[in-house]
Design a protein around this motif. Structure first.
Motif, PDB file in Angstrom:
ATOM      1  N   GLY A   1       6.050  -3.015   7.699  1.00 51.74           N
ATOM      2  CA  GLY A   1       6.225  -1.885   8.605  1.00 51.74           C
ATOM      3  C   GLY A   1       5.266  -0.768   8.274  1.00 51.74           C
ATOM      4  N   SER A   2       5.526   0.396   8.817  1.00 48.96           N
ATOM      5  CA  SER A   2       4.676   1.559   8.597  1.00 48.96           C
ATOM      6  C   SER A   2       4.924   2.128   7.203  1.00 48.96           C
ATOM      7  N   ARG A   3       3.874   2.277   6.427  1.00 50.02           N
ATOM      8  CA  ARG A   3       3.957   2.830   5.073  1.00 50.02           C
ATOM      9  C   ARG A   3       3.031   4.047   5.000  1.00 50.02           C
TER      10      ARG A   3
ATOM     11  N   GLY B   1      10.959  -8.357   6.027  1.00 52.60           N
ATOM     12  CA  GLY B   1      10.005  -9.140   5.272  1.00 52.60           C
ATOM     13  C   GLY B   1       9.198  -8.272   4.326  1.00 52.60           C
ATOM     14  N   ARG B   2       8.335  -8.951   3.612  1.00 57.86           N
ATOM     15  CA  ARG B   2       7.480  -8.277   2.629  1.00 57.86           C
ATOM     16  C   ARG B   2       6.018  -8.578   2.926  1.00 57.86           C
ATOM     17  N   GLY B   3       5.140  -7.656   2.548  1.00 55.90           N
ATOM     18  CA  GLY B   3       3.699  -7.819   2.684  1.00 55.90           C
ATOM     19  C   GLY B   3       3.012  -7.207   1.481  1.00 55.90           C
ATOM     20  N   TRP B   4       1.716  -7.468   1.356  1.00 50.69           N
ATOM     21  CA  TRP B   4       0.946  -6.995   0.204  1.00 50.69           C
ATOM     22  C   TRP B   4      -0.129  -6.020   0.636  1.00 50.69           C
ATOM     23  N   LEU B   5      -0.389  -5.062  -0.227  1.00 49.73           N
ATOM     24  CA  LEU B   5      -1.314  -3.967   0.010  1.00 49.73           C
ATOM     25  C   LEU B   5      -2.183  -3.788  -1.225  1.00 49.73           C
ATOM     26  N   ARG B   6      -3.511  -3.786  -1.027  1.00 51.93           N
ATOM     27  CA  ARG B   6      -4.438  -3.526  -2.142  1.00 51.93           C
ATOM     28  C   ARG B   6      -5.127  -2.190  -1.870  1.00 51.93           C
ATOM     29  N   ILE B   7      -5.058  -1.299  -2.851  1.00 54.55           N
ATOM     30  CA  ILE B   7      -5.690   0.016  -2.732  1.00 54.55           C
ATOM     31  C   ILE B   7      -6.794   0.076  -3.771  1.00 54.55           C
ATOM     32  N   GLY B   8      -8.024   0.320  -3.306  1.00 55.29           N
ATOM     33  CA  GLY B   8      -9.157   0.323  -4.228  1.00 55.29           C
ATOM     34  C   GLY B   8     -10.337   1.087  -3.664  1.00 55.29           C
ATOM     35  N   GLY B   9     -11.485   0.904  -4.303  1.00 52.71           N
ATOM     36  CA  GLY B   9     -12.711   1.555  -3.881  1.00 52.71           C
ATOM     37  C   GLY B   9     -13.140   2.621  -4.862  1.00 52.71           C
ATOM     38  N   ALA B  10     -14.438   2.759  -5.004  1.00 49.31           N
ATOM     39  CA  ALA B  10     -15.011   3.695  -5.984  1.00 49.31           C
ATOM     40  C   ALA B  10     -14.567   5.133  -5.758  1.00 49.31           C
ATOM     41  N   ALA B  11     -14.447   5.533  -4.489  1.00 48.62           N
ATOM     42  CA  ALA B  11     -14.088   6.925  -4.181  1.00 48.62           C
ATOM     43  C   ALA B  11     -12.656   7.261  -4.609  1.00 48.62           C
ATOM     44  N   LEU B  12     -11.824   6.221  -4.776  1.00 48.49           N
ATOM     45  CA  LEU B  12     -10.423   6.439  -5.145  1.00 48.49           C
ATOM     46  C   LEU B  12     -10.124   6.061  -6.594  1.00 48.49           C
ATOM     47  N   ALA B  13     -11.139   5.629  -7.333  1.00 42.28           N
ATOM     48  CA  ALA B  13     -10.952   5.098  -8.689  1.00 42.28           C
ATOM     49  C   ALA B  13     -10.103   6.017  -9.561  1.00 42.28           C
TER      50      ALA B  13
END
Length: 70
Positions: free
Chosen positions: A36-38, A1-13
């Motif tokens: 799964g594990s990413r 299957g598939r899933g969604w991941l959002r990567i954000g935050g000021a420290a990572l801009a």
């Protein structure tokens, strides 16, 4: 299957995002990935590692309710 991941935050801009060793864009980003594990790494422009984390993405992580990594 598939899933969604959002990567954000000021420290990572503007950081360079790699998922499982593959460059996928810059922070902030929304990515569809295999369930799964990413391995997520975010690096600064200078190459400094800002985030290095193993995460578990599930089918419950939808585009509207993604797994959020900050």
């Amino acid at each position: 299957g598939r899933g969604w991941l959002r990567i954000g935050g000021a420290a990572l801009a503007d950081g360079r995002v790699e998922i499982d060793g593959r460059h996928v864009g810059h922070v902030p980003t929304l990515q569809e990935v295999t369930v799964g594990s990413r391995h997520v790494v975010v690096r600064s422009e200078a190459g400094e590692v800002l985030l290095d984390r193993e995460i578990d993405v599930a089918v419950e992580h939808t585009q509207l309710r993604p797994l959020v990594v900050r």
